[in-house]
Design an enzyme around this catalytic site. Structure first.
Site, PDB file in Angstrom:
ATOM      1  N   LYS A  89       4.109  -1.320  -3.739  1.00 55.04           N
ATOM      2  CA  LYS A  89       2.674  -1.076  -3.548  1.00 55.04           C
ATOM      3  C   LYS A  89       2.389   0.298  -2.956  1.00 55.04           C
ATOM      4  CE  LYS A  89       2.198  -3.709   0.766  1.00 55.04           C
ATOM      5  NZ  LYS A  89       3.596  -3.455   1.177  1.00 55.04           N
TER       6      LYS A  89
ATOM      7  N   ARG B  90      -2.694  -7.332   7.280  1.00 56.34           N
ATOM      8  CA  ARG B  90      -1.473  -8.136   7.152  1.00 56.34           C
ATOM      9  C   ARG B  90      -1.603  -9.470   7.862  1.00 56.34           C
ATOM     10  NH1 ARG B  90       2.153  -3.469   6.435  1.00 56.34           N
ATOM     11  NH2 ARG B  90       4.325  -4.023   6.210  1.00 56.34           N
TER      12      ARG B  90
ATOM     13  N   ARG C  83      17.709   1.668   0.104  1.00 63.31           N
ATOM     14  CA  ARG C  83      16.937   2.897   0.346  1.00 63.31           C
ATOM     15  C   ARG C  83      17.613   3.795   1.370  1.00 63.31           C
ATOM     16  NH1 ARG C  83      10.688   0.878   0.592  1.00 63.31           N
ATOM     17  NH2 ARG C  83      11.170   0.391   2.739  1.00 63.31           N
TER      18      ARG C  83
ATOM     19  N   ARG D 299      16.174   3.682   7.106  1.00 62.88           N
ATOM     20  CA  ARG D 299      15.144   3.293   8.075  1.00 62.88           C
ATOM     21  C   ARG D 299      15.689   2.134   8.908  1.00 62.88           C
ATOM     22  NH1 ARG D 299       9.326   2.241   5.285  1.00 62.88           N
ATOM     23  NH2 ARG D 299       9.413   0.345   6.505  1.00 62.88           N
TER      24      ARG D 299
ATOM     25  N   ARG E  53      11.116  -9.302   7.860  1.00 68.62           N
ATOM     26  CA  ARG E  53       9.858  -8.793   7.297  1.00 68.62           C
ATOM     27  C   ARG E  53       9.321  -9.727   6.216  1.00 68.62           C
ATOM     28  NH1 ARG E  53      11.823  -2.916   5.934  1.00 68.62           N
ATOM     29  NH2 ARG E  53       9.733  -2.560   5.064  1.00 68.62           N
TER      30      ARG E  53
HETATM   31  P1  AMP Z   1       5.455  -0.688   6.060  1.00 66.25           P
HETATM   32  O1  AMP Z   1       5.738   0.771   5.980  1.00 66.25           O
HETATM   33  O2  AMP Z   1       4.136  -1.058   5.462  1.00 66.25           O
HETATM   34  O3  AMP Z   1       6.590  -1.530   5.520  1.00 66.25           O
HETATM   35  O4  AMP Z   1       5.338  -1.053   7.629  1.00 66.25           O
HETATM   36  C1  AMP Z   1       6.414  -0.851   8.486  1.00 66.25           C
HETATM   37  C2  AMP Z   1       6.228  -1.657   9.768  1.00 66.25           C
HETATM   38  O5  AMP Z   1       5.054  -1.220  10.450  1.00 66.25           O
HETATM   39  C3  AMP Z   1       6.024  -3.163   9.587  1.00 66.25           C
HETATM   40  O6  AMP Z   1       7.237  -3.866   9.428  1.00 66.25           O
HETATM   41  C4  AMP Z   1       5.309  -3.510  10.883  1.00 66.25           C
HETATM   42  O7  AMP Z   1       6.207  -3.537  11.978  1.00 66.25           O
HETATM   43  C5  AMP Z   1       4.391  -2.311  11.072  1.00 66.25           C
HETATM   44  N1  AMP Z   1       3.080  -2.502  10.402  1.00 66.25           N
HETATM   45  C6  AMP Z   1       2.564  -1.758   9.379  1.00 66.25           C
HETATM   46  N2  AMP Z   1       1.343  -2.188   9.039  1.00 66.25           N
HETATM   47  C7  AMP Z   1       1.074  -3.241   9.859  1.00 66.25           C
HETATM   48  C8  AMP Z   1      -0.019  -4.133   9.982  1.00 66.25           C
HETATM   49  N3  AMP Z   1      -1.111  -4.034   9.180  1.00 66.25           N
HETATM   50  N4  AMP Z   1       0.050  -5.097  10.940  1.00 66.25           N
HETATM   51  C9  AMP Z   1       1.118  -5.215  11.756  1.00 66.25           C
HETATM   52  N5  AMP Z   1       2.199  -4.422  11.677  1.00 66.25           N
HETATM   53  C10 AMP Z   1       2.186  -3.442  10.731  1.00 66.25           C
END
Ligand code: AMP
Length: 219
Positions: A13, A88, A127, A160, A171
């Site tokens: 996405k 989320r 990755r 990462r 996750r």
């Molecule tokens: P992402 O890059 O979208 O995979 O986000 C990486 C990490 O950031 C997630 O695993 C969460 O720890 C945190 N995170 C990102 N967006 C949110 C959100 N909307 N609500 C809570 N945690 C978030």
């Protein structure tokens, strides 16, 4: 166009959001990127979020909502936006509604990217990226010429901290437990469009454009 992209981690996405945002000239807003940036800069929010993110857990709603409110205030969202990774949780979805009601700019489409757990694990755990020039790699799909070394500058590639198999499983669990609840919330308003995220990226993009075209006004 005011869109939300929902999907498990590694569903593509983010990549698709970036591409569509560039084509349509609207900002791509990723709370993951905003939070990682806060961590890098060592801000208050970053300090509170860092360990939670490393563990693959969700950052508390209040913190993420604050980050989004600040982002909306930067003034480039009038023409629309693509939200990637937010909301989320149901609490975030409700908070987002309140923010958008104030400016009378409701969400128009929610795109749901469908990808199975096996594909997610394979995509994310492979990755890697170069810490020097940020070039992304994948151990299987985009391998560097010399294992674990950047093709451009020879730097040792990094992963990462939340991309290990253990953290990806956390996750995915959080996605099922918390994030999937936002789907019926938007479904009740008839806003959800489902896209197969396991086909090749160009086909995903075609399906995405079609879904958005069919269901969102030009605004
Ligand atoms: P992402 O890059 O979208 O995979 O986000 C990486 C990490 O950031 C997630 O695993 C969460 O720890 C945190 N995170 C990102 N967006 C949110 C959100 N909307 N609500 C809570 N945690 C978030």
């Amino acid at each position: 166009m005011r869109l939300i992209f929902v999907g498990p981690p590694g569903s593509g996405k983010g990549t698709q959001a970036k591409r569509l945002a560039e084509r349509r000239g609207v900002p791509h807003i990723s709370t993951g990127d905003l939070l990682r940036d806060a961590v890098r800069r060592g801000t208050d929010v970053g300090k509170q979020a860092e360990e939670i993110m490393k563990a693959g857990k969700l950052v508390p709603d209040a913190l993420v909502i604050r980050v989004m409110e600040d982002r909306f205030r930067s003034g480039d969202c009038e023409k629309g936006f693509i939200l990637d990774g937010f909301p989320r949780t149901l609490g975030q979805a409700e908070a987002l509604d309140r923010m958008l009601e104030r400016v009378r700019m409701p969400i128009q489409v929610v795109v749901l990217f469908l990808v199975g757990d096996e594909a997610v694990l394979e995509r994310i755990t492979g990755r890697r990226s170069c810490p020097v020039c940020q070039t992304p790699y994948h151990t299987r799909f985009v391998p560097p010429r010399i294992p674990d070394r950047c093709d451009r500058d020879g730097a040792a590639l990094v992963q990462r901290p939340d991309d290990s198999e253990e953290k990806v499983r956390v996750r995915l669990e959080k996605y099922r437990e918390e994030t999937e609840a936002v789907i019926p919330y938007y479904e009740r308003r008839g806003l959800v469009r489902r896209i197969d995220g396991e086909v090749d990226p160009d086909r995903v993009f075609e399906a995405l454009e079609k879904a958005v075209e069919e269901s969102s006004p030009k605004s």
